[in-house]
Design a protein around this motif. Structure first.
Motif, PDB file in Angstrom:
ATOM      1  N   HIS A  59      -0.668  10.071   1.752  1.00  0.00           N
ATOM      2  CA  HIS A  59       0.065   9.789   0.505  1.00  0.00           C
ATOM      3  C   HIS A  59       0.370   8.297   0.395  1.00  0.00           C
ATOM      4  CE1 HIS A  59       0.186  13.995  -0.288  1.00  0.00           C
ATOM      5  NE2 HIS A  59       1.050  14.270   0.673  1.00  0.00           N
ATOM      6  N   THR A  60       0.685   7.674   1.523  1.00  0.00           N
ATOM      7  CA  THR A  60       0.941   6.236   1.518  1.00  0.00           C
ATOM      8  C   THR A  60      -0.303   5.469   1.088  1.00  0.00           C
ATOM      9  OG1 THR A  60       2.656   6.460   3.215  1.00  0.00           O
ATOM     10  CG2 THR A  60       1.650   4.267   2.951  1.00  0.00           C
ATOM     11  N   ILE A  84      -0.766   5.752  -2.595  1.00  0.00           N
ATOM     12  CA  ILE A  84       0.186   4.878  -3.287  1.00  0.00           C
ATOM     13  C   ILE A  84      -0.273   3.422  -3.217  1.00  0.00           C
ATOM     14  CG2 ILE A  84       2.542   3.953  -3.157  1.00  0.00           C
ATOM     15  CD1 ILE A  84       3.335   6.894  -2.246  1.00  0.00           C
ATOM     16  N   TYR A 130       3.988   9.894  -4.604  1.00  0.00           N
ATOM     17  CA  TYR A 130       5.366   9.663  -4.145  1.00  0.00           C
ATOM     18  C   TYR A 130       6.086  10.993  -3.930  1.00  0.00           C
ATOM     19  CZ  TYR A 130       5.196   4.646  -5.117  1.00  0.00           C
ATOM     20  OH  TYR A 130       4.892   3.302  -5.101  1.00  0.00           O
ATOM     21  N   ARG A 135       4.724  12.714  -0.867  1.00  0.00           N
ATOM     22  CA  ARG A 135       5.180  12.049   0.360  1.00  0.00           C
ATOM     23  C   ARG A 135       6.641  12.396   0.625  1.00  0.00           C
ATOM     24  NH1 ARG A 135       4.722   5.598   1.112  1.00  0.00           N
ATOM     25  NH2 ARG A 135       6.564   5.674  -0.233  1.00  0.00           N
ATOM     26  N   GLY A 136       7.423  12.516  -0.438  1.00  0.00           N
ATOM     27  CA  GLY A 136       8.811  12.946  -0.289  1.00  0.00           C
ATOM     28  C   GLY A 136       8.911  14.335   0.336  1.00  0.00           C
ATOM     29  N   LYS A 168       8.129  13.944   4.027  1.00  0.00           N
ATOM     30  CA  LYS A 168       9.246  13.300   4.730  1.00  0.00           C
ATOM     31  C   LYS A 168      10.399  14.279   4.899  1.00  0.00           C
ATOM     32  CE  LYS A 168       8.312   8.467   3.564  1.00  0.00           C
ATOM     33  NZ  LYS A 168       8.812   7.288   2.841  1.00  0.00           N
ATOM     34  N   ASP A 174      11.479   8.410  -2.056  1.00  0.00           N
ATOM     35  CA  ASP A 174      10.204   8.772  -2.692  1.00  0.00           C
ATOM     36  C   ASP A 174      10.410   9.640  -3.929  1.00  0.00           C
ATOM     37  OD1 ASP A 174       8.533   7.301  -1.063  1.00  0.00           O
ATOM     38  OD2 ASP A 174       8.086   8.969   0.287  1.00  0.00           O
ATOM     39  N   LYS A 200      11.493   7.357  -6.749  1.00  0.00           N
ATOM     40  CA  LYS A 200      10.371   6.591  -7.307  1.00  0.00           C
ATOM     41  C   LYS A 200       9.494   7.506  -8.167  1.00  0.00           C
ATOM     42  CE  LYS A 200       7.628   3.067  -7.888  1.00  0.00           C
ATOM     43  NZ  LYS A 200       8.011   1.929  -8.712  1.00  0.00           N
TER      44      LYS A 200
END
Length: 183
Positions: free
Chosen positions: A122-123, A126, A136, A139-140, A143, A155, A158
């Motif tokens: 995901h990073t 982005i 984002y 990825r959230g 995390k 994330d 955003k």
């Protein structure tokens, strides 16, 4: 060479499909038609039929990154996350700047509880597309699974900001709800 590709909306509603221009190397006659028919079958939840069409598109053009990504989506819908990861990886090998394939591979990795691998993908998505709200958001989610609440909130926020800018009120509200559930 630019080719018009029909891709279903995030909701999978064929009537609300959008057209994407995607650069394709060595386009062979028929491969785009098979890809597009696969998209339609996927939107109708005929995932095996979609896989068959994407496979035919790939046979006609082995360098068709878009068909590998789409086949990965259909495989993931059938629960074949390892097969989906293989297809996303091939799409990325063919097109290292393919943000959608990185994001999709991250979702499949998350389904296999490879949360750090998901975060990494995901990073990268982005990095390639800083306005990619879904990356984002995804990825959230990863995390959060690793109990990184602060990172997840950042994330989700955003993603919410981008969804709001893009006029996607449903996803905007979903991201805000995720933030609220973490506070």
């Amino acid at each position: 060479r630019r080719v018009l590709i029909v891709r279903p909306s995030a909701l999978g509603d064929v009537a609300r499909s959008v057209c994407l221009a995607h650069s394709i190397k060595r386009v062979q006659p028929g491969c785009v038609a098979y890809n597009n028919r696969g998209v339609a079958k996927g939107a109708l939840e005929n995932y095996q039929g979609a896989i068959d069409d994407y496979t035919k598109a790939i046979e006609l053009n082995p360098d068709y990154a878009f068909a590998y990504n789409n086949r990965g989506i259909a495989k993931r819908a059938l629960g074949d996350n390892p097969g989906a990861i293989d297809d996303y990886t091939k799409a990325i090998e063919l097109d290292p700047n393919y943000a959608f394939a990185y994001n999709n591979r991250g979702v499949a990795k998350r389904a296999l509880e490879n949360y750090q691998g998901a975060i990494d993908d995901h990073t990268k998505a982005i990095e390639l597309d800083p306005n990619y709200a879904n990356a984002y958001n995804n990825r959230g989610i990863a995390k959060r699974a690793l109990d990184d609440k602060a990172g997840a909130i950042q994330d989700y926020q955003k993603a919410a900001d981008l969804y709001e800018q893009q006029g996607n009120t449903e996803q905007y509200q979903n991201a805000l709800n995720q933030i609220q559930s973490l506070q």
